[in-house]
Design a protein around this motif. Sequence first.
Motif, PDB file in Angstrom:
ATOM      1  N   PRO A  88       0.807  -1.232   0.000  1.00 28.09           N
ATOM      2  CA  PRO A  88       0.000   0.000   0.000  1.00 28.09           C
ATOM      3  C   PRO A  88       0.836   1.277   0.000  1.00 28.09           C
ATOM      4  N   VAL A  89       1.978   1.259   0.688  1.00 27.87           N
ATOM      5  CA  VAL A  89       2.844   2.440   0.664  1.00 27.87           C
ATOM      6  C   VAL A  89       3.351   2.693  -0.751  1.00 27.87           C
ATOM      7  N   LEU A  90       3.763   1.626  -1.425  1.00 27.03           N
ATOM      8  CA  LEU A  90       4.195   1.755  -2.813  1.00 27.03           C
ATOM      9  C   LEU A  90       3.078   2.298  -3.686  1.00 27.03           C
ATOM     10  N   LEU A  91       1.862   1.787  -3.515  1.00 30.61           N
ATOM     11  CA  LEU A  91       0.736   2.249  -4.323  1.00 30.61           C
ATOM     12  C   LEU A  91       0.459   3.734  -4.086  1.00 30.61           C
ATOM     13  N   GLY A  92       0.571   4.172  -2.845  1.00 25.31           N
ATOM     14  CA  GLY A  92       0.372   5.592  -2.559  1.00 25.31           C
ATOM     15  C   GLY A  92       1.418   6.468  -3.217  1.00 25.31           C
ATOM     16  N   ALA A  93       2.674   6.025  -3.185  1.00 23.69           N
ATOM     17  CA  ALA A  93       3.741   6.795  -3.829  1.00 23.69           C
ATOM     18  C   ALA A  93       3.541   6.864  -5.332  1.00 23.69           C
ATOM     19  N   ILE A  94       3.105   5.745  -5.944  1.00 27.35           N
ATOM     20  CA  ILE A  94       2.859   5.735  -7.384  1.00 27.35           C
ATOM     21  C   ILE A  94       1.681   6.632  -7.737  1.00 27.35           C
ATOM     22  N   LEU A  95       0.667   6.685  -6.879  1.00 24.90           N
ATOM     23  CA  LEU A  95      -0.480   7.570  -7.114  1.00 24.90           C
ATOM     24  C   LEU A  95      -0.031   9.018  -7.238  1.00 24.90           C
ATOM     25  N   VAL A  96       0.807   9.451  -6.312  1.00 22.48           N
ATOM     26  CA  VAL A  96       1.322  10.824  -6.353  1.00 22.48           C
ATOM     27  C   VAL A  96       2.205  11.031  -7.576  1.00 22.48           C
ATOM     28  N   ALA A  97       3.117  10.094  -7.798  1.00 25.84           N
ATOM     29  CA  ALA A  97       4.087  10.260  -8.875  1.00 25.84           C
ATOM     30  C   ALA A  97       3.430  10.250 -10.246  1.00 25.84           C
ATOM     31  N   ASP A  98       2.392   9.428 -10.422  1.00 19.47           N
ATOM     32  CA  ASP A  98       1.777   9.348 -11.740  1.00 19.47           C
ATOM     33  C   ASP A  98       1.036  10.630 -12.083  1.00 19.47           C
ATOM     34  N   THR A  99       0.485  11.302 -11.094  1.00 18.72           N
ATOM     35  CA  THR A  99      -0.151  12.590 -11.346  1.00 18.72           C
ATOM     36  C   THR A  99       0.862  13.600 -11.874  1.00 18.72           C
ATOM     37  N   VAL A 100       2.088  13.504 -11.375  1.00 20.54           N
ATOM     38  CA  VAL A 100       3.172  14.352 -11.865  1.00 20.54           C
ATOM     39  C   VAL A 100       3.638  13.885 -13.237  1.00 20.54           C
ATOM     40  N   TYR A 101       3.897  12.597 -13.356  1.00 23.45           N
ATOM     41  CA  TYR A 101       4.438  12.026 -14.591  1.00 23.45           C
ATOM     42  C   TYR A 101       3.563  12.352 -15.797  1.00 23.45           C
ATOM     43  N   ARG A 102       2.237  12.277 -15.629  1.00 24.83           N
ATOM     44  CA  ARG A 102       1.318  12.463 -16.761  1.00 24.83           C
ATOM     45  C   ARG A 102       1.244  13.904 -17.257  1.00 24.83           C
TER      46      ARG A 102
END
Length: 433
Positions: free
Chosen positions: A216-230
């Motif tokens: 879940p910690v990984l999923l939360g970090a990816i959620l934030v990062a993907d908003t930036v990445y896109r």
Amino acid sequence: MQGFKDVPRVVWLLAAGVFVNAVVSFTFVFVFLYLTGPRGLGAAQAGVVTGIGGIGLVAGNFTGGWYGDRFGHRRVLLAASALGGLTLTTLPLLPTPLLYAALPLAQYANGVVRAANSALVAVTVPEGARRQAFAVVRCVSNGGFTLGPPLGALVAAGLSYDWLFLADGLGTLFFALWTARVVPARGAARTPAAAPDGGRGRGGVWAALRARPAVPVLLGAILVADTVYRQQYFTFPVFLADHGLDVRAFGLVIAVNGAVILLLELPAAVALRNRPPLAVTGSGLVLVGAGYAVLIAGAGAATAVAMMVLVSLGEILYKTTATAYVADEAPEHAVGRFQSLYAGVSVSGTVLAPPAGGALYAAAPWLLWPLCAALAAGAGAVLIRLSSRQGRKAPAAAPQATGGGGEHSGGGEERHAPRPAHETGSRPRPVAG
């Protein structure tokens, strides 16, 4: 190639179809420019339309693995590819109001395809080689993506955007036919392995997540990062256009992403396969943040290319590693559902990035890139710190074998390679992804 000998032949064949489809997958890259150009929408309105379409993509990613665990990942991939391809070919014929329904439908089908394809790789490849297998698929996909944006820009400028949707739809239909040929259904129908709680529903998945707190910690970090990445697909092209760089320049800059990944994805997967996955993923997110920090210096060819190189290097580190890590952490009965959770989170930016980025760019354009840099770097730092804490605890951690039998998708289409018992806690494993 040394390091890829454990990747099954079917994965290489599946990757060939992914390559062809990626070459003509123009819709996602150019949809924002299509809406603000031929459709005549403003940036804020285009962000809303694209965000609504992104809801379909995210929903498809979240549900594709659940369908696959029940009906078979191959069968689900074929059905979704056919639906997505047919919908994409009709998009140019629809009036703008109907795009609010058609775009989410096409994106939903594409999301299901993405999750089903990822789960298909996960159940085909034994643990320890998944990072390399996902790297193969991503590498060839980005090889196609290297060719696609410049070609799409030429088609859009020389003909029209309508041809982009037609080519994308036909490419998706081709992928369905190719998959049906190279990934045969096999075996009699079997009952999927039961979840530890005796069921195959949501409870089993959430219990598995609670037993693996790092996921879940990984999923939360990816959620934030993907908003930036896109943002590279939404506000970034508008930023370039506002500084005198047209769609052709954007296409060439985007092609840098595919070129860097094509050159370095496979070597990086082999070189880093024994490194702690959370640390590798976190380092990748920090590089994504550094890429957007470059844009603080202004828009120009040099800064745009530097930004894309850094973001691409970060993508190489985090995307393949995180995908394989979630697959390795998944219990046998829920490989598809774990892949769906990751797949859905990893495209969440298609919903969050357009409206958030568009609104911030309209209100305070000077703030967008510093905020993007801080968010991605912060998410990466969380994962690096978590990996460090796990490394300190590892010597005292006692191995705890996972239970459960071999998972099999419903319909008997895919058979899992045997997986060795491994630790279900958060202790890093050398070849986990």
